[in-house]
Enzyme design. Structure first.
Site, PDB file in Angstrom:
ATOM      1  N   GLY A   1      75.479  14.136   5.054  1.00 29.80           N
ATOM      2  CA  GLY A   1      75.641  14.932   3.846  1.00 29.80           C
ATOM      3  C   GLY A   1      74.375  15.489   3.233  1.00 29.80           C
ATOM      4  O   GLY A   1      74.425  16.128   2.185  1.00 29.80           O
TER       5      GLY A   1
ATOM      6  N   PRO B   1      73.528  12.176   9.837  1.00 29.69           N
ATOM      7  CA  PRO B   1      73.218  13.567   9.488  1.00 29.69           C
ATOM      8  C   PRO B   1      73.701  14.532  10.562  1.00 29.69           C
ATOM      9  O   PRO B   1      73.541  14.269  11.752  1.00 29.69           O
ATOM     10  CB  PRO B   1      71.684  13.566   9.425  1.00 29.69           C
ATOM     11  CG  PRO B   1      71.285  12.501  10.393  1.00 29.69           C
ATOM     12  CD  PRO B   1      72.359  11.444  10.321  1.00 29.69           C
ATOM     13  N   GLY B   2      74.308  15.614  10.150  1.00 24.60           N
ATOM     14  CA  GLY B   2      74.693  16.660  11.091  1.00 24.60           C
ATOM     15  C   GLY B   2      73.924  17.926  10.736  1.00 24.60           C
ATOM     16  O   GLY B   2      72.982  18.335  11.418  1.00 24.60           O
ATOM     17  N   ARG B   3      74.284  18.480   9.583  1.00 24.46           N
ATOM     18  CA  ARG B   3      73.666  19.723   9.114  1.00 24.46           C
ATOM     19  C   ARG B   3      72.134  19.627   9.071  1.00 24.46           C
ATOM     20  O   ARG B   3      71.438  20.560   9.468  1.00 24.46           O
ATOM     21  CB  ARG B   3      74.190  20.015   7.715  1.00 24.46           C
ATOM     22  CG  ARG B   3      73.807  21.374   7.166  1.00 24.46           C
ATOM     23  CD  ARG B   3      74.099  21.463   5.666  1.00 24.46           C
ATOM     24  NE  ARG B   3      75.364  20.921   5.288  1.00 24.46           N
ATOM     25  CZ  ARG B   3      76.488  21.626   5.134  1.00 24.46           C
ATOM     26  NH1 ARG B   3      76.471  22.923   5.319  1.00 24.46           N
ATOM     27  NH2 ARG B   3      77.619  21.043   4.781  1.00 24.46           N
TER      28      ARG B   3
ATOM     29  N   TYR C   1      83.521  28.669   1.509  1.00 20.45           N
ATOM     30  CA  TYR C   1      82.852  27.857   0.474  1.00 20.45           C
ATOM     31  C   TYR C   1      82.008  28.687  -0.478  1.00 20.45           C
ATOM     32  O   TYR C   1      81.244  28.122  -1.253  1.00 20.45           O
ATOM     33  CB  TYR C   1      81.898  26.829   1.109  1.00 20.45           C
ATOM     34  CG  TYR C   1      82.458  26.038   2.265  1.00 20.45           C
ATOM     35  CD1 TYR C   1      83.558  25.199   2.099  1.00 20.45           C
ATOM     36  CD2 TYR C   1      81.863  26.111   3.520  1.00 20.45           C
ATOM     37  CE1 TYR C   1      84.037  24.453   3.165  1.00 20.45           C
ATOM     38  CE2 TYR C   1      82.344  25.370   4.583  1.00 20.45           C
ATOM     39  CZ  TYR C   1      83.434  24.547   4.393  1.00 20.45           C
ATOM     40  OH  TYR C   1      83.907  23.812   5.446  1.00 20.45           O
TER      41      TYR C   1
ATOM     42  N   CYS D   1      89.309  42.589   9.921  1.00 18.31           N
ATOM     43  CA  CYS D   1      90.187  43.388   9.062  1.00 18.31           C
ATOM     44  C   CYS D   1      90.520  42.618   7.801  1.00 18.31           C
ATOM     45  O   CYS D   1      91.662  42.184   7.613  1.00 18.31           O
ATOM     46  CB  CYS D   1      91.439  43.756   9.833  1.00 18.31           C
ATOM     47  SG  CYS D   1      91.008  44.785  11.210  1.00 18.31           S
ATOM     48  N   GLU D   2      89.533  42.446   6.959  1.00 17.27           N
ATOM     49  CA  GLU D   2      89.725  41.630   5.784  1.00 17.27           C
ATOM     50  C   GLU D   2      88.521  41.836   4.867  1.00 17.27           C
ATOM     51  O   GLU D   2      87.385  41.723   5.324  1.00 17.27           O
ATOM     52  CB  GLU D   2      89.816  40.177   6.278  1.00 17.27           C
ATOM     53  CG  GLU D   2      89.965  39.190   5.226  1.00 17.27           C
ATOM     54  CD  GLU D   2      90.756  37.956   5.688  1.00 17.27           C
ATOM     55  OE1 GLU D   2      91.465  37.991   6.715  1.00 17.27           O
ATOM     56  OE2 GLU D   2      90.647  36.973   4.979  1.00 17.27           O
TER      57      GLU D   2
ATOM     58  N   TYR E   1      77.967  24.081  11.509  1.00 13.37           N
ATOM     59  CA  TYR E   1      79.270  24.518  11.015  1.00 13.37           C
ATOM     60  C   TYR E   1      79.486  26.028  11.115  1.00 13.37           C
ATOM     61  O   TYR E   1      80.212  26.609  10.320  1.00 13.37           O
ATOM     62  CB  TYR E   1      79.489  24.031   9.572  1.00 13.37           C
ATOM     63  CG  TYR E   1      79.344  22.529   9.446  1.00 13.37           C
ATOM     64  CD1 TYR E   1      80.287  21.682  10.028  1.00 13.37           C
ATOM     65  CD2 TYR E   1      78.263  21.962   8.782  1.00 13.37           C
ATOM     66  CE1 TYR E   1      80.151  20.300   9.945  1.00 13.37           C
ATOM     67  CE2 TYR E   1      78.122  20.581   8.692  1.00 13.37           C
ATOM     68  CZ  TYR E   1      79.070  19.758   9.276  1.00 13.37           C
ATOM     69  OH  TYR E   1      78.928  18.399   9.195  1.00 13.37           O
TER      70      TYR E   1
END
Ligand code: LLP
Length: 463
Positions: free
Chosen positions: A278, A321-323, A364, A391-392, A421
């Site tokens: 995190g 830890p990842g991020r 997010y 298309c958005e 991510y």
């Protein structure tokens, strides 16, 4: 962040619209080392290089969009985490941030363990040769098949997430004649200061077993009674992209409180605690993340102090830890397709990817930086929104940023800090093909995840 005045340029009204931006940077050609991978720099021709290779060459050889990952940076961050925590703690890289077989091998070589949370991540880890006893298996709804596969493989720990799962894992392990090492994930009731969808330790959510109301204590009672389980510790993960250490402090305090209750009730001192992942990274120059050694020092001190107070032996700490390992090591390289100035508003810059390669802005409201990387420019800055080709209208990659006013189709721009991510949450929306991950190191580039092809798409289409 403040709304700021801006020198009137050819494409701008004098007053800028509302938005999340600071003043335009003094030098648009500068690359803030906080947000860019370690080996990124601009060469004497103004072209950005990474690992000694120009982005123009990477675009020619591998096409755009592409995630470009600085392998030296990845390894050095992994090593920094490992060194910071030392021999008395374990660092489990969270594979959900980004996983591929090359990454698994780097982690293995750098002495990190691996946290997986699905059969697919487990398969990737095992196929790349990660020793099973260095794998932790997570998830709030592991299927019986996934559990059986993990137990058979001999994973070092399964992190139990519910009462039903305690019974399920115990049953499967026992039927395989195994005593499975497990931790119980608890929710400590901390409100982490992050986006609601990535905060995970308040009680009203799907992960873990609440400490409140004695539920975690009951889970421990059950796990200690079951022959198929060896309860080695308690797990807490409070959320993601967190800068403030106070949430971890409260979590450690409450986890140690539970360890003390367990000792008092059962006469058992559990040997491990896991404080999850995190830790935040810099997406823009306004973010100020902590270094691994500061985090390690803070967490170790908190746990040691709490254990001294509770007269417990200090358990072995692990973190996930990842991020913070992979996030800063990659950028997404895009080619500009169209540049559309909207008078009095901003300039829309459309790139050849979008929400299919980076859903974080739409999901997010994440903030990102962006730079022109195929050349330097002395043009005045313009306020831009970098958008994709989907298309958005919510297909936004960078909501508010400044780029040189002479930006034109064919230019390459790059969005830093997309290592975590982005590829792992990429989709095929609008049947757009997912970009490759190109790893660069010491003047050499190699594809570690190849670009998707139309054949890949059609292979799944039956009939
Ligand atoms: N451990 C557990 C049990 C987790 O659930 C997570 C992340 C981590 C470790 C790693 O967290 P990190 O150090 O990477 O923050 N898709 C979201 C993030 C979701 C995180 C889910 N769990 C995003 O793009 O921000």
């Amino acid at each position: 962040m403040s709304r700021s005045a801006h020198p009137a340029g050819p494409r701008h009204a004098d007053v800028l619209p509302e938005g999340h931006y600071s003043a335009p940077p003094a030098d648009l050609n500068a690359l803030d080392p906080k947000v860019w991978a370690q080996t990124v720099e601009r060469d004497e021709d103004g072209v950005v290089t990474v690992g000694g290779i120009t982005v123009t060459r990477l675009a020619e050889e591998y096409g755009t969009p592409a995630y470009v990952l600085d392998e030296a940076d990845f390894r050095s961050r992994a090593r920094a985490w490992r060194t910071a925590f030392g021999a008395d703690a374990d660092v489990f890289y969270a594979g959900k941030a980004f996983l591929s077989r090359a990454v698994v091998r780097w982690l293995d070589e750098e002495g990190l363990n691996l946290d997986v949370c699905s059969g697919g991540e487990l398969a990737t880890a095992l196929s790349a040769g990660m020793p099973a006893d260095r794998i932790a298996f997570h998830g709030n709804n592991k299927s019986p098949e996934e559990i059986e596969r993990a137990v058979r493989a001999g994973v070092g720990r399964i992190v139990l997430d519910s009462f039903q799962e305690i019974a399920r894992v115990a049953h499967i392990a026992q039927s395989l004649g195994v005593r499975q090492r497990v931790q119980i994930r608890i929710t400590v009731g901390v409100e982490a200061h992050t986006h609601e969808f990535i905060a995970t330790a308040h009680e009203d959510q799907k992960f873990g077993i609440p400490l409140a109301g004695g539920q975690a204590a009951e889970a421990v009672r059950r796990a200690l009674r079951l022959d198929g389980l060896e309860l080695i510790g308690i797990h807490s993960h409070i959320g993601s992209q967190i800068f403030d250490m106070s949430g971890f402090e409260v979590a450690a305090h409450r986890v140690v409180g539970l360890l003390k209750d367990i000792r008092d009730e059962h006469g058992v001192e559990l040997p491990e605690i896991d404080l999850g992942g995190g830790l935040g990274i810099a997406y823009t120059s306004d973010d100020d993340p902590r270094e691994p050694h500061e985090i390690a020092k803070a967490l170790t001190e908190i746990v040691t102090r709490e254990c001294e107070g509770a007269k417990l032996r200090t358990p072995r700490i692990s973190v996930e830890p990842g991020r913070a390992v992979v996030g800063p090591t990659a950028f997404t390289l895009y080619e500009v397709g169209t540049v559309k100035p909207l008078d009095g508003l901003r300039t829309y810059v459309s790139v050849d990817g979008g929400m299919s390669d980076n859903i974080r802005t739409a999901l997010y409201d994440a903030e990102y930086s962006v730079a022109l990387v195929s050349r330097a420019s002395d043009a005045e800055s313009m306020l831009v929104r970098v958008v994709g080709k989907h298309c958005e209208s919510g297909d936004i990659v960078v909501k508010d940023a400044f780029l040189p006013g002479d930006l034109a189709p064919g230019d390459l721009i790059a969005v830093p800090a997309t290592g975590a991510y982005c590829r792992s949450m990429a989709s095929n929306y609008n049947h757009v093909l997912r970009p490759p991950v190109v790893a660069v190191r010491d003047g050499e580039a190699r594809v570690i995840v190849r670009r998707e092809t139309e054949e890949d798409l059609l292979r799944l289409d039956v009939g």
